[in-house]
Design an enzyme around this catalytic site. Structure first.
Site, PDB file in Angstrom:
ATOM      1  CG  HIS A 147      -1.647   1.269   1.464  1.00  0.00           C
ATOM      2  ND1 HIS A 147      -2.498   1.896   0.589  1.00  0.00           N
ATOM      3  CD2 HIS A 147      -1.543   2.084   2.545  1.00  0.00           C
ATOM      4  CE1 HIS A 147      -2.908   3.040   1.123  1.00  0.00           C
ATOM      5  NE2 HIS A 147      -2.339   3.177   2.306  1.00  0.00           N
TER       6      HIS A 147
ATOM      7  CG  HIS B 145       0.777   6.995   4.105  1.00  0.00           C
ATOM      8  ND1 HIS B 145       1.174   6.199   3.065  1.00  0.00           N
ATOM      9  CD2 HIS B 145      -0.477   6.591   4.423  1.00  0.00           C
ATOM     10  CE1 HIS B 145       0.200   5.353   2.764  1.00  0.00           C
ATOM     11  NE2 HIS B 145      -0.817   5.565   3.571  1.00  0.00           N
ATOM     12  CG  ASP B 146      -0.944   3.886   6.413  1.00  0.00           C
ATOM     13  OD1 ASP B 146      -1.532   4.863   6.938  1.00  0.00           O
ATOM     14  OD2 ASP B 146      -1.390   3.269   5.436  1.00  0.00           O
TER      15      ASP B 146
ATOM     16  CD  GLU C 223      -3.184   6.064  13.279  1.00  0.00           C
ATOM     17  OE1 GLU C 223      -2.536   7.072  13.604  1.00  0.00           O
ATOM     18  OE2 GLU C 223      -4.222   5.695  13.859  1.00  0.00           O
ATOM     19  CG  ASP C 224      -1.121   1.152  10.251  1.00  0.00           C
ATOM     20  OD1 ASP C 224      -1.994   1.772  10.876  1.00  0.00           O
ATOM     21  OD2 ASP C 224      -1.200   0.875   9.046  1.00  0.00           O
TER      22      ASP C 224
END
Ligand code: MN
Length: 751
Positions: free
Chosen positions: A75, A99-100, A103-104
């Site tokens: 992704h 970008h993730d 957060e992840d």
């Protein structure tokens, strides 16, 4: 720039391959392939940085998988690839890769991103992460516009938005893998309401159209299928006409010697659907229209093409638009016209240059390139493309005009169109929009007047904060409420909205009314006892009616406010009763007895006895100070009163005081003035008339000095505030008989 890049990539949604096949078969761009892709348009790219980010994302997302069954890192790699399609700078691509991660992955915070990849990357990743946390689950579509504004207002760097849009596009392309229909629908709705319009706002038309189509497929698959089918049908039916008109156009251009490319355009199913929804016209009316785009070499040629086309075919009135001389705020430029071609066939044309075409498809993203050997946003290019200053991308223009360099531009390119607003949320996620500078009380009243009336404190983002702190974009605000409505001390400085301020004023009035009632009851009881009557023996409601009031409360309030005296009440109940005129407690209104209602101070001990200084007779409007006098209480003086000098060396006795709202609006006070006038016949009548005309009510007159030719008087006048007293003084001074008229404040200089 490769115009096909964003949309023409493998469209998972359209082809809808079985999930396993996609998982196994879909090629994930390798580290080297991604670097090569970026290097193709940005030869000086720092490939180590890019490679390190690729490896980091792959490692950190580890075993995580997507709903498609693919490794999760596919992704961010796709997102980076989309950003590379529009040729963005390496910081943006790296942010796309990462970008993730924050957060992840629990162990990774933004600090670590900064250490490894630098502050610029960290800032972008942080921005995207924050956007991710926004909860758009509120189904109120009416709020969509607000959310768009919110995102624009909080996105400090346009690149954050670009990463977010790429992220959303990829999520939409893979939406069909998601198992829960509810979640698919929510994402699709959000895309339709918020992200597609946002993309359009920054000029990313192509991306917006693809997002819409994918969302349309999720939200209304039957309608989309039906429209595709009808389009197909019409295309077959019209195939010959279409070719003929394209040939006619090409021939026309060749004859005129204009070099151009002619592209056929297929209308997106969703835009056709919208037209069908909006207008009561048939499908044939909207869809049975050929659309071409003619791309030429320069602006001049655009107008030449227009001239040639209008010469050959009749132009349909009201369909011509010149977005070249007046570009759209997002920079879009093109000529639009619709003509009636041979066979009475309507043909819609967009005429533009290659550069305009780039801007039309990629908007702001079309302007990344080399400038002074630095790869980044190219202001000149944006300016040349007419990214408009004056309109909605205001901030861009300001910086462009100020000649800011590209870096500065990126750092500050805040989309400031909604700068005058602050976007805040209730704990349940409801959006509350307030004017910039609004404070928690404004928020409380915006939620509900009952919330505002009982507000005693605030938690912002979960922490207790001061009520005077202005709210910031994105704040989650929780109002702490007291048991019953009460005005907050010093509220004047704690609210800026009219709604909050008028509600607080009302609350203050109500509280004062209650206070006046209590005071009035007390005064009536005291007077009754003094007259030898036990208040218990009296039917107060009856007494009130005798005195001309509906209820005892109304009567008590009138006495408290000094509108009638307690003696009047007793006389109403006992017509024969004559009170001692000197001793009526309600006679003077601004007196020490009423002082607790009239002055306030943060350091004032509740219940302390207050006295109004007899030396200076403070009036509402005067700046005042209190002095703590042992065994007496607090004495209120005008700030300029000479008496205060006695306490100069005892600062611990000083108390900051100010007039209450009540004192400034409702109370009547007694001001004392000293007049020197000519001692002639009728002088007193003249003075009294002047005072009455200026709306003063004379309480007493005393002669201080009398000589054959002049007279000195001290007059006590009931006024509502200092301003009125000043007016009265002015009126007196204007009289021929008056030599001098000043406020009498022992020893104080006159005003
Ligand atoms: Mn993502």
């Amino acid at each position: 720039m490769d115009g096909s890049a964003l949309s023409a990539q493998e469209k998972g949604a359209g082809a809808a391959p079985p999930a396993e096949a996609a998982a196994a078969g879909h090629h994930i761009l390798t580290r080297e392939e991604l670097i090569a892709k970026v290097r193709a348009y940005h030869p000086r790219v720092k490939s180590e940085l890019l490679g390190a980010a690729y490896d980091f994302a792959k490692k950190q997302h580890g075993e995580q998988t997507r709903d498609s069954g693919e490794a999760y890192y596919s992704h961010p790699v796709e997102v980076a690839s989309l950003l590379a399609d529009v040729k963005l700078d390496e910081v943006t691509i790296v942010a796309g890769l990462l970008h993730d991660v924050v957060e992840d992955v629990d162990e990774i915070d933004i600090g670590e991103i900064e250490v490894r990849f630098g502050a610029d990357v960290a800032e972008l990743v942080d921005g995207v992460t924050k956007l991710d946390k926004l909860d758009f689950s509120s189904k109120e579509v009416a709020q969509a516009e607000n959310f768009q504004k919110f995102i624009l207002a909080t996105t400090s760097d346009i690149r954050v938005l670009l990463v977010k849009l790429a992220d959303r596009l990829h999520n939409m392309r893979t939406l069909h893998f998601r198992k829960k229909a509810e979640s698919r629908e929510r994402t699709a709705r959000e895309t339709m309401d918020i992200y597609a319009p946002l993309a359009r706002r920054v000029g990313l038309y192509q991306l917006a159209a693809e997002m819409e189509d994918l969302a349309f497929e999720e939200l209304n698959p039957e309608a989309r299928r039906a429209i595709l089918y009808r389009q197909e049908e019409l295309a077959l039916e019209n195939a010959n006409d279409l070719e003929r008109i394209r040939d006619d156009l090409q021939q026309l251009m060749d004859l005129a010697g204009i070099k151009c490319r002619i592209k056929g355009r297929k209308k997106a199913p969703y835009s056709l659907w919208r037209k069908l929804e909006r207008k009561s016209i048939s499908f044939r009316d909207v869809a049975d229209l050929f659309a071409f785009r003619i791309i030429v070499q320069n602006t001049e040629d655009c107008y030449r093409v227009l001239g040639e086309v209008h010469t050959l075919w009749a132009c349909i009135p009201d369909r011509f638009r010149d977005f070249i001389s007046v570009p759209k705020p997002n920079g879009y430029q093109s000529l639009h016209t619709t003509v009636r071609a041979s066979g009475n066939r309507r043909v819609e044309l967009q005429i533009r240059t290659e550069a305009m075409d780039q801007t039309a498809e990629f908007g702001v993203a079309a302007h990344w390139g080399y400038k002074n050997k630095q790869y980044g946003f190219d202001i000149e290019s944006a300016r040349a493309a007419g990214l408009d200053p004056a309109a909605s991308l205001e901030a861009f223009s300001g910086l462009i005009q100020d000649g800011a360099d590209a870096k500065e531009f990126l750092e500050h390119a805040k989309l400031e169109m909604y700068r005058e607003h602050v976007f805040t949320f209730t704990p349940k996620g409801k959006l509350i929009i307030l004017p910039a500078g609004a404070m928690p009380l404004d928020f409380a009243y915006a939620v509900h007047s009952a919330v505002g009336d009982s507000c005693v404190g605030v938690k912002v983002n979960g922490e207790v904060k001061a009520l005077r702190r202005p709210l910031k974009n994105g704040d989650v605000v929780e109002i702490v409420r007291g048991k019953r409505p009460a005005p907050i001390h010093g509220w004047e400085g704690l609210a800026i909205t009219g709604r909050a301020r008028s509600a607080m004023r009302k609350l203050v009035r109500e509280r004062d009314t209650a206070d006046f009632r209590r005071l009035g009851e007390g005064l009536i009881n005291v007077a009754l006892r003094r007259a030898g009557i036990d208040p218990v023996d009296l039917k107060m409601n009856h007494t009130a009616r005798l005195a001309g009031f509906e209820t005892r409360e109304e009567m008590a309030e009138a006495v408290g406010r000094g509108k009638i005296s307690s003696a009047d009440v007793i006389m109403a109940a006992f017509p024969g009763y004559r009170p001692d005129p000197v001793d009526d407690p309600a006679k003077t209104k601004l007196d020490s007895k009423h002082a607790p209602l009239l002055v306030a101070g943060q350091d004032l001990t509740p219940g302390v006895t207050l006295h109004l200084g007899q030396c200076c007779c403070p009036l509402p409007g005067d700046r005042i100070m209190g002095v703590q006098v042992p065994d007496k209480g607090v004495v209120v003086h005008v700030a300029s009163c000479p008496k205060l000098a006695e306490y100069d060396d005892k600062p611990e006795l000083w108390v900051d005081l100010k007039w209450t709202e009540l004192a400034r609006t409702d109370a009547m006070a007694v001001g004392r003035i000293r007049i020197n006038a000519a001692n002639e016949r009728g002088v007193l009548a003249k003075l009294c008339a002047a005072v009455a005309q200026a709306n003063g009510n004379i309480v007493s007159i005393a002669t201080a000095d009398r000589r054959p030719d002049f007279i000195e008087l001290i007059m006590e006048i009931e006024v509502e505030d200092l301003k009125r007293l000043t007016q009265i003084l002015a009126a007196l001074r204007s009289l021929a008989v008056v030599d001098r008229a000043v406020r009498d404040q022992e020893g104080a200089d006159d005003q």
